[in-house]
Design an enzyme around this catalytic site. Sequence first.
Site, PDB file in Angstrom:
ATOM      1  N   ARG A 241       2.158   1.513  10.369  1.00  0.00           N
ATOM      2  CA  ARG A 241       1.729   1.599   9.353  1.00  0.00           C
ATOM      3  C   ARG A 241       3.002   1.466   8.115  1.00  0.00           C
ATOM      4  NH1 ARG A 241      -2.726   4.633   7.444  1.00  0.00           N
ATOM      5  NH2 ARG A 241      -3.211   5.369   9.440  1.00  0.00           N
TER       6      ARG A 241
ATOM      7  N   ARG B  82       1.063  -1.215   0.315  1.00  0.00           N
ATOM      8  CA  ARG B  82      -0.109  -0.372   0.045  1.00  0.00           C
ATOM      9  C   ARG B  82       1.280   1.087   0.276  1.00  0.00           C
ATOM     10  NH1 ARG B  82      -4.582  -2.070   3.827  1.00  0.00           N
ATOM     11  NH2 ARG B  82      -5.527  -3.786   3.607  1.00  0.00           N
TER      12      ARG B  82
ATOM     13  N   ARG C 166       0.565  -4.861  13.210  1.00  0.00           N
ATOM     14  CA  ARG C 166       0.068  -4.429  14.718  1.00  0.00           C
ATOM     15  C   ARG C 166       0.211  -5.539  15.446  1.00  0.00           C
ATOM     16  NH1 ARG C 166      -4.128  -0.426  11.087  1.00  0.00           N
ATOM     17  NH2 ARG C 166      -2.646   0.621  10.347  1.00  0.00           N
TER      18      ARG C 166
ATOM     19  N   SER D 296     -10.504  -6.140  10.481  1.00  0.00           N
ATOM     20  CA  SER D 296     -11.842  -5.313   9.360  1.00  0.00           C
ATOM     21  C   SER D 296     -12.075  -6.479   8.758  1.00  0.00           C
ATOM     22  CB  SER D 296     -10.320  -4.512   8.841  1.00  0.00           C
ATOM     23  OG  SER D 296     -12.343  -3.713   8.630  1.00  0.00           O
TER      24      SER D 296
ATOM     25  N   GLU E 189      -5.585  -1.632  15.939  1.00  0.00           N
ATOM     26  CA  GLU E 189      -6.712  -2.256  14.277  1.00  0.00           C
ATOM     27  C   GLU E 189      -5.953  -3.007  13.554  1.00  0.00           C
ATOM     28  OE1 GLU E 189      -8.270   0.013  11.265  1.00  0.00           O
ATOM     29  OE2 GLU E 189      -8.770  -1.514  10.071  1.00  0.00           O
TER      30      GLU E 189
END
Length: 441
Positions: A290, A275, A404, A365, A362
């Site tokens: 990130r 990403r 994470r 999801s 997070e």
Amino acid sequence: MSVGVQRLRDEPDRIRQGAIDKREDPALVDQAIEVDARRRRLQAESDALKAERNAASKQVGDAVRGGAAASGPEVAALKARSTAAGARIAEIDAELATTEQQLEDLLLRIPNPPDPEVPVGGEEANVTVLTWGENASRVVTEADGTTWERRPHWEIGEALDIIDNPRGAKIAGSGFPVYKGAGSRLQRSLISWFLDVHTTEHGFTEVWPPAVVNTASARGTGQIPDKEDQMYIVTRDELYLVPTAEVPVTNLHREEILEADQLPIRYCAYTPCFRREAGAAGKDTRGILRVHQFDKVEMVLFERPEASEAALEWMTGRAEILLQRLGLPYRKLLMSTGEMGFVQRKKYDLEVWAPAVERWLEVSSCSNFGDYQARRMQIRYRPEKGARPELVHTLNGSGLALPRVVAAILEQYQRPDGSVTVPAALRPYLATDRLGPAAGA
RNA sequence: GGAGCGGUGGCCGAGUGGUUGAUGGCAGCGGUCUUGAAAACCGCCGGGCGAAAGCCUCGUGAGUUCGAAUCUCACCCGCUCCGCCA
């Protein structure tokens, strides 16, 4: 081609409200209805003319075979009729094509209406469905009264020499961490353990897909044009580095008609995820929260429409089990209309507690897309033998994203000396119960 | 990268300009027969739009023609051989 014209006609109010709740433009709904009506009118007109042309053409053939001279007046008249119709058809079809394009453009900008259960609002409207475990505190008080402070995961990663960001930056760029020694093995262990639990205990079929996809696949899951900025693109070969396994795995059944007894189909897949994180500059620049490349095991489900709601709960539960067995306190959030994406119908986020940085992170999801993605990809199934195909429902969820989880482990399982206890579930994979300088990292 | 071959309905596979949306076989569905099953026989059996009539669809797009799965061009994909690499 996303929300479906049939539904647009059947329940425009619900779609309009859905757009409002998701903070998109509800006026598009009415425009689309209008354009759809025009499209159908043109379609009927075009069809009638084509029927006329086809009939005339057929008569030409019949007349010639019946003995009429191919160049005679009778045949010429028929040909003229057909040609005239053809000219009109060309005009109308051109108009029809632009109208269809207009409709498609409008439909692509109308979001999937959220499930009625989804709270309306922004971040403040997210509902904490449950919290699991006891959040550890940053400052730890031992039994003898002494205290020590947990260090953030990036410091531990560096101290143990298991995460090397500077060298990652040297060889690729910032946001491309290098995992080393026990750090590397921890990555492998998590991936293997996640996949093993999903396949041996939850009935998923493991898939190892390509890490790049072609244009059609990127379009299928809506990566392009919606999220094109987030993707690394190999322009020379027109390939896209996958931002999540969702993209290649969901496309596995693109443009297929499945039999009812094949459903549900449950896949789990590990891929690296790429990403660009465009627009996120400056956020979470330390550590591995990130990054541009990370690892993730994804769950992808193809379900019968009536089963998708329950499937979301089930799938989210499979991700939760992993956190529970890792002993990581977490919370489960039902995301509000404003927080959920354009295409989701209902979404849960799972966040683990990172006690040193004192933040929720997070790690998963889980979403139900209803038939929205399936329509875009034309993934259908036959409810009964011989019945007309209907769109399946698709779901996907992380199970789980690694960085994470690693950060939470390094903080949660930290000891006063800076070494890290290995969660029991991972010990068979890591072949050690402690990460530390003495553990041979 | 070079050369050749090919892309037709769930699958196999016919079809080179005129009731071909498409012969045939397999699979599937319904029925006859059977205590039941198998076999045999009969029928049905791609998808999309449309209320329907009808229209569209033989890899995709454009073209030729009164009319194209069938002819022309471009593109995409697959297979085989050679080269290259592992």
